[in-house]
Scaffold this motif. Sequence first.
Motif: not given
Length: 330
Positions: A131, A137, A139, A193, A231, A233, A257
Motif C-alpha cells: 500500500h 492498511l 494486518h 503494510d 483499513r 485486514l 477486510k
Amino acid sequence: MSHANAALTPRARLRLAQLVVERRWTYAAAAKMFMVAPRTAKKWADRYRAEGPAGMRDRSSRPRTSPTQTSPDLVRQIVRLRWRHRLGPVQIAGRLAMPASTVHAVLVRCRINRLSHIDRATGEPIRRYEHPHPGSLIHVDATKFGNIPDGGGHRYVGRQQGERNKRATTGLPKGADYKPRTGKAFAHTVIDDHSRLAYVEICTDEKADTAVGVLQRAVAWFTEHGVTVERVLSDNGSCYRSFAWRDACADLNIKHKRTRPYRPQTNGKIERFHRTLGEGWAYARFYNSEAERRAALPGWLHFYNHHRAHSAIGDQPPISRLTNVPGHHT
C-alpha cells in the motif's frame, strides 16, 4: 540518459548536428572533432534536419521485427508446463523438443524463471503488493507460543528436565492425566503494510473482546507515531467475524477486510512476521521463566522497528518509512 557505450550524449549530438546543418561543416570535419565516424555525423545531422533538437534523444534499440522470436503458441505451452507441472527449463525443452536456453529465456521474459515466484496451491505467479502510505492498511492476527516453566523449557533443557521444571513450577493447572500444563501465550500482532511497523501484545486468549482491545490500543499507538489507520485486514477467525469487532471498526472509522478462506498468503506479511517473532524473540535464547521472556519483548520490538534492517523495504528499519514521527525533526 545515454547508455554506457554511447559515444555522444544528446547535448554533444546537438552540437555536432548544428555544426553540419547551420555552419556548413563537412561530415568528415565534424566527425573528426567529436571523434566519431562520418556516417555517425550524417545520421545526427539528418535527424536534426527532420526533427530538430528533439531528434537528439535516445531511441530504443529494439528491432522492428524479430523473425526468429519464439511463437506465441509455443510460449503458452512453455508457461502452461511451468505453471501446472512446475517443470524446469531442461524438462520443458525435452517435452517440446527445443533448446533449454530458449525455454529459460521465455521464463525470464514472463517473470516465472524462479519457482519461488509461483504459488504452489494455484500455479499462478505470486502477486505482491504494498500500500502507498503508512496507515493505508494494517494486518492483524494472533499466534500462539507455549509458556515457559520456571527453570527453562524443553527446547533448551531437554524433554526430561522440561517436565521436571513443569512439576516444580507453582500454580500451573493440571490436565486429565494429572500432569501440569504451562498453557499458551497468545501474541496479538498488528503490522503496517507500507512500513512494516509492528505492534504486539501478549494476551491469555484470542476472544473477540481481547482482539477489539488490542485493535483499539494499536490504533492509538499508531496515532502517536503519526499514522492514521484507514483499513484493517484479518483472516476469518471467530474474533474477527464477531459483532464486537465490526462495531469497533465502525467506531474507529476503519474499513475491515477479510482474506479468502484457506488463503493465508493474502495476509502473508504478518505470517512472515510471526516467523521473525519466533526466531528473534520467543525462541531466540534461553529464558529462565515466562516472565523473563515477556519482559524481553518490548526491547526486541524496539530493535525490530527502529534498528533491524528489513529486506522488503530496502534494508532499512520500518521506522524509516515514517516521515512525520513526533520529535523526528527536532
